[in-house]
Write a protein that holds these residues in place. Structure first.
Motif, short mmCIF file in Angstrom:
data_model
loop_
_atom_site.label_atom_id
_atom_site.label_comp_id
_atom_site.label_asym_id
_atom_site.label_seq_id
_atom_site.Cartn_x
_atom_site.Cartn_y
_atom_site.Cartn_z
N GLU B 121 56.43 37.23 57.53
CA GLU B 121 55.65 38.03 58.50
C GLU B 121 54.70 38.91 57.70
OE1 GLU B 121 58.77 40.17 60.58
OE2 GLU B 121 58.82 41.71 59.04
N ASN B 122 53.50 39.09 58.20
CA ASN B 122 52.48 39.97 57.56
C ASN B 122 52.33 39.70 56.06
OD1 ASN B 122 52.41 41.27 60.10
ND2 ASN B 122 54.11 42.61 59.45
N GLY B 123 52.31 38.44 55.68
CA GLY B 123 52.10 38.11 54.28
C GLY B 123 53.26 38.45 53.36
N GLY B 124 54.45 38.65 53.95
CA GLY B 124 55.63 38.91 53.12
C GLY B 124 56.82 38.21 53.71
N PHE B 125 58.00 38.39 53.07
CA PHE B 125 59.22 37.90 53.70
C PHE B 125 59.49 38.70 54.96
CE2 PHE B 125 60.36 36.55 49.25
CZ PHE B 125 60.59 35.22 49.53
N ALA B 182 59.20 43.78 50.98
CA ALA B 182 59.19 42.39 51.44
C ALA B 182 57.92 41.67 51.00
CB ALA B 182 59.33 42.36 52.95
N LYS B 183 56.83 42.42 50.91
CA LYS B 183 55.55 41.83 50.56
C LYS B 183 55.46 41.55 49.06
CE LYS B 183 50.86 42.22 52.17
NZ LYS B 183 49.93 42.92 53.02
N SER B 184 55.84 42.56 48.25
CA SER B 184 55.73 42.36 46.80
C SER B 184 56.72 41.30 46.34
CB SER B 184 55.91 43.67 46.04
OG SER B 184 57.23 44.16 46.20
N LEU B 185 57.87 41.22 47.01
CA LEU B 185 58.84 40.20 46.62
C LEU B 185 58.30 38.81 46.96
CD1 LEU B 185 61.69 39.87 45.33
CD2 LEU B 185 62.50 39.38 47.63
N TYR B 186 57.57 38.71 48.05
CA TYR B 186 57.00 37.41 48.42
C TYR B 186 55.99 36.98 47.35
CZ TYR B 186 55.16 33.60 51.22
OH TYR B 186 54.79 32.35 51.66
#
Lengths: 418, 420
Positions: B121-125, B182-186
């Motif tokens: 979602e939103n470019g992240g997990f 969630a985003k940086s991890l993605y």
């Protein structure tokens, strides 16, 4: 030699009962360059009180496990060294209701099997060697006392089964082992280590007829008098519903047990029904599991299923949780819901299919399979008939378990962070 | 019979064909340099992949699909190989022939979904899944404390290697997750997919070609970019022996001793180090067992383990607190005996027999073969297990003595049990 084929498992088993009463089972695996052999004795830590030829014996806690350590002594030295010379890798374990000695080898199959049998058939205990082992066993007991995994179970059994020998740790206590002498070991050895009270199970390269020939050569011609256990009873009405201990753990660790009615010999339906009930109530495909997991109340280490020690049986579940009470409530509510709504036959079919698949995969482990064959044998069950047993389990059997899953029947053991 | 194929740019498959087992298995491993900043993030990714994907959006639908695949298992793999971190997934399944239905191929398709199409979602997990799995990882890191020997070993290693990646636990460290979302991890996940060398291992009834086919299909949408190099471990000399002690309410105290040794990739070097480590501290005929436990009753266990990737030897022992000095002294005395060549022919022969018996058993153990071939890939070695066994046979007493002489005590960590 009786041959039994299990076409649904693609397995075949040979069995022979020797004139001395020893049962021998062999799973031939000629395509593997290895062998696993286990000699199991129907004697465990809970068999403390027994009669032998009319005489009553009350032995201290920890004798079965002490014996396991000292069986490795042979008159000419340690059997460990002898196994090493044969490239064999031996070990042993003691449970509440069974002691087992095993060797894994990739060469010298006959010699390793011979040595395993000779070792267990040769009691050689001296007061000096028994004395020397005391410190080592005390350290082992202390290691378990520091292990939260062991403690959570030992304390559950102590709370649930007051007065019963299964409420005492398998290795005994540092105090109880002080009373053990060479004579104690000799007496209990003689009482239980008779061929008619044992099973030898071998999987691997060695052909069945060779296993039987070696077993005949290495075991006595006849069994001596065997002990009769004095049946142990739980002091009903004295069991606790809760036990807690503080330890250096990261998060509370808990196990909940619900006692089931005592098992009759040969009952394997209850085990499978209980495991399937656990899957339906709190398995990974249940709504209960998913909710608890997503709330962060359980992790992938959560378990639920059947446990038994001889006739004693229980449904248990547990793991690590910051709020084990919430987990417990959710599991019992799930059981209740399932009883009200009924079991979906398609779901049950899928769960059986999956459980059978997992058991089929476990057959690749020689050690796991032989040990299960032995354990089930003492309970009067042919483990390799599990597919037929799964077929026989109906929704009614599962419901019989589900109705027992109520908080007032449960006992909770918790280890909390200090 | 094994074969090695490069499926895509630096995506390698090691396939072992065997009809003997009822279970088939495979693993997919992404290799990264072990780094303080990224280790915990990398360790978190496999857990998130098993939380849900587009087609199977939660653990329940994933578990139901595994039930349908005849009770197949899929799990996370996070391993530390010297100063390299390997993260990925493994799968175990009933072979098609026994199941009477196709399982292997549909399972690879399922793993492809899990691996390449996670819930986003939103470019992240998905942020709720991210929170859930981050908590699980943190709990798992903290749970090291539950096993006191594992905890002692970890504390010893941290103290021994403050500036070397080797001191980082295999799952990384909790503090480094503070700034991760969630985003940086993605983004890290996309890096992992595109820029890592990939090692696949397969063991089962399919031929090498069939397996290669299935895994090519499984990974056809794997993004590929420039591949990050993997470092060789740094070798340091011991300046002075570090000593640490911590107290805890325990019945049994734990001793963890860290030694520096030579890394061993070449087969003869490895065989000599393995023989030494077994003579010294493995099995029930080694010097540590026979002297520290049996002769002096100082402990329940004392054993040594050698790490070929880093060149590191660890001795672990569970002892009574009052025996600390005696046990430690005896452990070092037994090492000195190895250095001095006080090794009987029987001790060396026993060690060789034990090693080769284990290696022969490994040939029939898919999990051990996975470990072995991953190691060969990381160390860029080609020798087989039978060749290693032959090298073990060639080891003589002088080689063991030389191997022992490379070992230097670096750090002693003592977890003292008090008042329990």
């Amino acid at each position: 030699m009786k041959q039994t084929d299990y076409p649904r498992l693609q397995e075949c088993c040979y069995e022979e009962i020797l004139p001395n009463g020893l049962t021998v089972r062999v799973l031939p695996k000629p395509e593997f360059d290895k062998m696993y052999a286990v000699l199991a004795v129907n004697y465990g830590s809970m068999d403390m009180d027994f009669t032998l030829e009319g005489e009553t014996v009350r032995s201290p806690a920890g004798v079965a496990h002490y014996l396991e350590h000292k069986m490795f002594d042979l008159p000419e030295g340690s059997a460990m060294q002898a196994f090493t010379r044969l490239g064999g890798n031996p070990n042993a374990f003691t449970g509440y209701d069974m002691t087992a000695y095993y060797v894994q080898a990739t060469e010298h199959y006959e010699e390793n099997l011979r040595l395993l049998l000779r070792m267990v058939m040769t009691p050689h205990f001296t007061d000096e060697s028994v004395e020397k082992e005391r410190g080592i066993i005390a350290e082992e007991i202390k290691m378990y006392a520091d292990s939260a995994d062991s403690q959570v179970y030992e304390r559950l059994f102590a709370a649930m089964l007051p007065g019963h020998p299964a409420s005492i740790p398998i290795a005994g206590t540092v105090e109880s082992i002080q009373a053990i002498r060479a004579a104690t070991l000799e007496q209990c050895y003689g009482a239980f280590y008779q061929p008619c009270n044992m099973i030898l199970c071998v999987a691997g390269k060695l052909p069945a007829q060779d296993v039987i020939r070696i077993a005949l050569e290495q075991t006595p011609a006849a069994s001596g008098p065997c002990a009769r256990r004095i049946p142990a009873a739980v002091q009903d009405g004295k069991s606790a519903q809760f036990t807690q201990r503080e330890m250096d753990v990261a998060m509370p660790m808990f196990t909940v047990g619900v006692r089931l009615p005592d098992l009759a010999p040969g009952d394997e339906i209850t085990e499978i029904a209980c495991d399937l009930a656990a899957e339906l109530v709190a398995g990974e495909t249940s709504p209960c599991y998913q909710e608890l997991y997503e709330q962060g109340l359980i992790d992938s280490g959560f378990f639920a299923g059947f446990e038994s020690v001889r006739e004693l049986a229980m449904f248990s579940f547990g793991g690590d949780s910051r709020d084990y009470e919430a987990v417990s409530r959710a599991v019992f509510a799930s059981a209740d819901r399932l009883l009200n709504e009924g079991i979906d036959p398609d779901e049950l079919r899928r769960l059986k299919h999956s459980a059978i698949g997992r058991r089929l995969r476990e057959l690749d482990s020689f050690g796991g399979t032989c040990n299960r064959i032995c354990g089930y044998f003492f309970d009067g069950v042919d483990y390799l008939r599990f597919r037929e047993a799964f077929d026989a389990v109906t929704e009614e059997e599962i419901c019989r378990i589900l109705v027992l899953l109520r908080p007032e029947n449960a006992c909770t053991s918790v280890i909390v962070p200090r | 019979m094994f074969s090695r194929t490069e499926l895509f740019d630096r995506v390698y498959l090691t396939a072992v064909q065997s009809d003997k087992f009822k279970t088939g298995c495979f693993s997919i491993n992404f290799l990264r340099p072990l780094s303080r900043q990224a280790a915990a993030q990398n360790a978190l990714i496999p857990g998130l992949l098993l939380a849900g994907c587009e087609q199977y959006p939660d653990i329940r639908s994933i578990s139901i699909q595994l039930d349908r695949l005849y009770g197949a298992s899929v799990g996370t793999l996070v391993r530390k190989k010297g100063e390299i971190q390997s993260v990925g997934l493994y799968a175990d399944f009933v072979e098609d022939a026994l199941a009477g239905e196709p399982v292997f191929r549909p399972l690879t398709e399922f793993v492809s979904e899990l691996l390449l199409r996670p819930c986003t979602e939103n470019g992240g997990f998905r942020s709720d899944y991210f929170e859930m799995e981050r908590n699980n990882l943190v709990n798992s890191m903290r749970a090291t404390l539950n096993s006191k020997q594992a905890y002692a070993n970890q504390e010893m290693l941290k103290a021994m290697c403050p500036d070397e990646p080797y001191g980082i636990p295999y799952q990384g460290e909790e503090e480094t997750l503070a700034d991760v979302d969630a985003k940086s991890l993605y983004a890290q996940y996309r890096t992992l997919l595109a820029h890592s060398r990939v090692e696949l291992f397969y063991h089962g009834r399919a031929s090498a070609d069939e397996a290669a086919d299935a895994f090519r299909a499984m990974l056809k949408e794997l993004p590929r970019g420039s591949i990050d190099p993997l470092p060789a471990p740094a070798c340091k000399q011991v300046a002075r022996v570090r000593e640490l002690e911590q107290s805890m309410p325990l019945s049994q105290s734990k001793l963890a001793m860290g030694f520096r040794a030579r890394p061993a990739s070449a087969v003869d070097e490895l065989a000599a180090m393995l023989c030494f480590s077994v003579v010294y501290g493995a099995g029930s005929n080694c010097k540590l067992f026979l002297n520290v436990r049996e002769a002096k009753s100082l402990c329940y266990y004392a054993s040594a383990a050698y790490d070929k990737y880093k060149g590191f030897l660890r001795v672990s022992s569970g002892i009574a607190a009052e025996n600390y000095a005696a046990a430690r002294g005896e452990i070092l005395r037994q090492l000195q005996d190895c250095v001095d060549g006080k090794i009987s022919t029987e001790e060396l022969e026993n060690a060789k027999r034990l090693l080769n018996s284990q290696l022969r058993a490994d040939l029939d153990n898919p999990g051990r073969l996975d470990e072995f071939y991953l190691g060969q890939a990381i160390l860029d070695q080609r020798y087989t297990i039978p060749e290693l066994m032959a090298a073990v046979e060639r080891v003589d007493e002088a080689a063991v003595r030389q191997a022992a002489a490379t070992v230097q005590l670096d750090t002693v960590y003592f977890l003292r049990g008090v008042g329990e």
